[in-house]
Write a protein that holds these residues in place. Structure first.
Motif, PDB file in Angstrom:
ATOM      1  N   ASN A 138      -4.165  -3.144   7.304  1.00 21.81           N
ATOM      2  CA  ASN A 138      -5.687  -2.382   7.412  1.00 21.81           C
ATOM      3  C   ASN A 138      -5.992  -1.739   6.100  1.00 21.81           C
ATOM      4  O   ASN A 138      -6.902  -1.325   5.874  1.00 21.81           O
ATOM      5  CB  ASN A 138      -5.643  -1.444   8.631  1.00 21.81           C
ATOM      6  CG  ASN A 138      -5.814  -2.191   9.962  1.00 21.81           C
ATOM      7  OD1 ASN A 138      -6.088  -3.522   9.860  1.00 21.81           O
ATOM      8  ND2 ASN A 138      -5.267  -1.534  10.838  1.00 21.81           N
ATOM      9  N   SER A 139      -4.734  -1.363   5.331  1.00 23.43           N
ATOM     10  CA  SER A 139      -4.752  -0.684   4.112  1.00 23.43           C
ATOM     11  C   SER A 139      -5.339  -1.755   2.950  1.00 23.43           C
ATOM     12  O   SER A 139      -5.415  -1.295   1.820  1.00 23.43           O
ATOM     13  CB  SER A 139      -3.741   0.115   3.801  1.00 23.43           C
ATOM     14  OG  SER A 139      -2.280  -0.483   3.813  1.00 23.43           O
TER      15      SER A 139
ATOM     16  N   GLN B  92      -0.015   3.945   1.707  1.00 22.99           N
ATOM     17  CA  GLN B  92       0.078   4.456   2.884  1.00 22.99           C
ATOM     18  C   GLN B  92       1.569   3.808   3.577  1.00 22.99           C
ATOM     19  O   GLN B  92       2.004   4.472   4.473  1.00 22.99           O
ATOM     20  CB  GLN B  92      -1.187   4.032   3.642  1.00 22.99           C
ATOM     21  CG  GLN B  92      -2.412   4.857   3.192  1.00 22.99           C
ATOM     22  CD  GLN B  92      -3.037   3.589   2.037  1.00 22.99           C
ATOM     23  OE1 GLN B  92      -2.379   3.055   1.163  1.00 22.99           O
ATOM     24  NE2 GLN B  92      -4.488   3.654   1.955  1.00 22.99           N
TER      25      GLN B  92
ATOM     26  N   SER C 285       0.735  -1.319   0.010  1.00 22.51           N
ATOM     27  CA  SER C 285      -0.035  -0.177  -0.049  1.00 22.51           C
ATOM     28  C   SER C 285       0.793   1.118  -0.003  1.00 22.51           C
ATOM     29  O   SER C 285       2.158   1.416   0.634  1.00 22.51           O
ATOM     30  CB  SER C 285      -0.826   0.161   1.411  1.00 22.51           C
ATOM     31  OG  SER C 285      -0.198   0.136   2.396  1.00 22.51           O
TER      32      SER C 285
ATOM     33  N   LYS D 283      -0.466  -1.348   9.225  1.00 20.81           N
ATOM     34  CA  LYS D 283      -0.628  -0.430   8.116  1.00 20.81           C
ATOM     35  C   LYS D 283      -0.899  -0.971   6.894  1.00 20.81           C
ATOM     36  O   LYS D 283      -1.702  -0.785   5.988  1.00 20.81           O
ATOM     37  CB  LYS D 283       0.601   0.517   7.996  1.00 20.81           C
ATOM     38  CG  LYS D 283       0.249   1.452   6.985  1.00 20.81           C
ATOM     39  CD  LYS D 283      -0.959   2.528   6.913  1.00 20.81           C
ATOM     40  CE  LYS D 283      -0.560   3.532   8.426  1.00 20.81           C
ATOM     41  NZ  LYS D 283      -1.613   4.584   8.373  1.00 20.81           N
TER      42      LYS D 283
END
Length: 325
Positions: free
Chosen positions: A291-292, A50, A48, A288
């Motif tokens: 969850n992304s 993010q 990701s 991170k």
């Protein structure tokens, strides 16, 4: 005297300013250090933005990220340009092909301490050194309405009856795998290159079911379907809010996949690449990633993580029937 005092103040100020500028001309110019650069190559949906932004901020690193459009582009770059690649994000079913075209570093707990966080279930190589670090995983299974269906789930029995409606993923590979599981002739046809017969059976299957993306659950809630193909990561949030549903794998088994990290031996910055791998295997970094991307964590620490749903923990793997990695 009053006029003279007015002249003294401006002249002294000008002399002071001149002296300051003169002295500073002698000093060497202050150079701003350039940020270090990390070159990242990834297959689609394996990392990701993010996560990369978080690493870039915390480690003050500039990241140049190439996310390939498809597998052909990924391997073309890997075969011809590894001298400009520091880190590779890839899918587990391309591991062998990656090794054929690219030498990678062996990782251990000295160079990447957080390797110790990986659950034993996700260590591919039986050694203290690993070449591919797992950062996420998932299983292509099914969410069922437990008021209508009780485990175990048989795809053959469901597809043979019109009472139970099922939704399958639009991904061609998933449709092919599902067709193989319910039709024993398919593997032989593939070996014999009878692709027209295989396509015919896939088309028949597509007409029997509803085809929809794995992260859409409206038809399940409305009762239009009772079984939906999806991944454990995509199902996690839905299951947390709807207690009458459950994620399971079929009797015919399901496929486990992993997202992996590796460092090419031609990496321009292997020390910086190791820091990224280590960060991906830390609790904050891995969270991170998970969850992304609606995926599950391969870390042992995820078993105690209060901020991870059950289907996203490493321990959930042991409750599922898996056919291959």
């Amino acid at each position: 005297m009053l006029k003279l005092s007015f002249l003294v103040v401006p002249i002294s100020f000008i002399l002071g300013l001149w002296w300051y500028l003169y002295e500073n001309e002698k000093l060497p110019p202050q150079l701003t250090p350039k940020p270090r650069v990390l070159h990242v190559l990834s297959q689609p949906s394996t990392v990701s933005h993010q996560f990369l932004e978080l690493f870039s901020t915390q480690y003050e690193v500039q990241i140049k990220h190439i996310e390939t459009k498809d597998d052909n582009e990924f391997f073309k770059i890997l075969e011809n340009d590894t001298k400009n690649i520091d880190v590779i994000f890839l899918k587990s079913f391309h591991l062998e092909r990656t090794l054929q075209v690219c030498d990678v570093y062996e990782l251990n707990s000295k160079t990447v301490p957080n390797i110790e966080n990986i659950s034993p279930d996700f260590i591919i190589e039986a050694s203290s050194y690993i070449k591919f670090a797992p950062i996420a995983w998932g299983v292509n299974g099914f969410v069922i309405n437990t008021k209508e269906i009780s485990p175990p789930l048989s795809l053959k029995s469901i597809l043979s009856t019109k009472k139970i409606k099922i939704a399958l993923s639009p991904d061609f590979n998933e449709l092919l795998l599902t067709t193989i599981k319910i039709d024993e002739r398919i593997p032989d046809w593939l070996i014999e290159k009878k692709y027209d017969l295989v396509r015919t059976e896939i088309n028949k299957l597509s007409k029997q079911v509803l085809i929809e993306e794995g992260d859409t659950f409206e038809n399940l809630l409305k009762g239009d379907i009772s079984v939906k193909q999806t991944t454990n990561g995509q199902a996690a949030n839905f299951l947390a809010q709807n207690k009458d549903y459950k994620f399971i794998t079929a009797i015919e088994n399901s496929t486990l996949w992993q997202d992996l990290l590796a460092i090419p031996k031609d990496s321009p910055s292997p020390d910086l690449a190791q820091k990224l791998v280590n960060f991906a295997l830390s609790h904050d970094g891995n969270l991170k990633i998970i969850n992304s991307g609606d995926k599950a964590s391969p870390l042992k620490s995820s078993a105690e993580a209060k901020d991870l749903l059950p289907e996203k923990k490493a321990s959930d793997l042991r409750h599922l029937v898996i056919s291959e990695i």
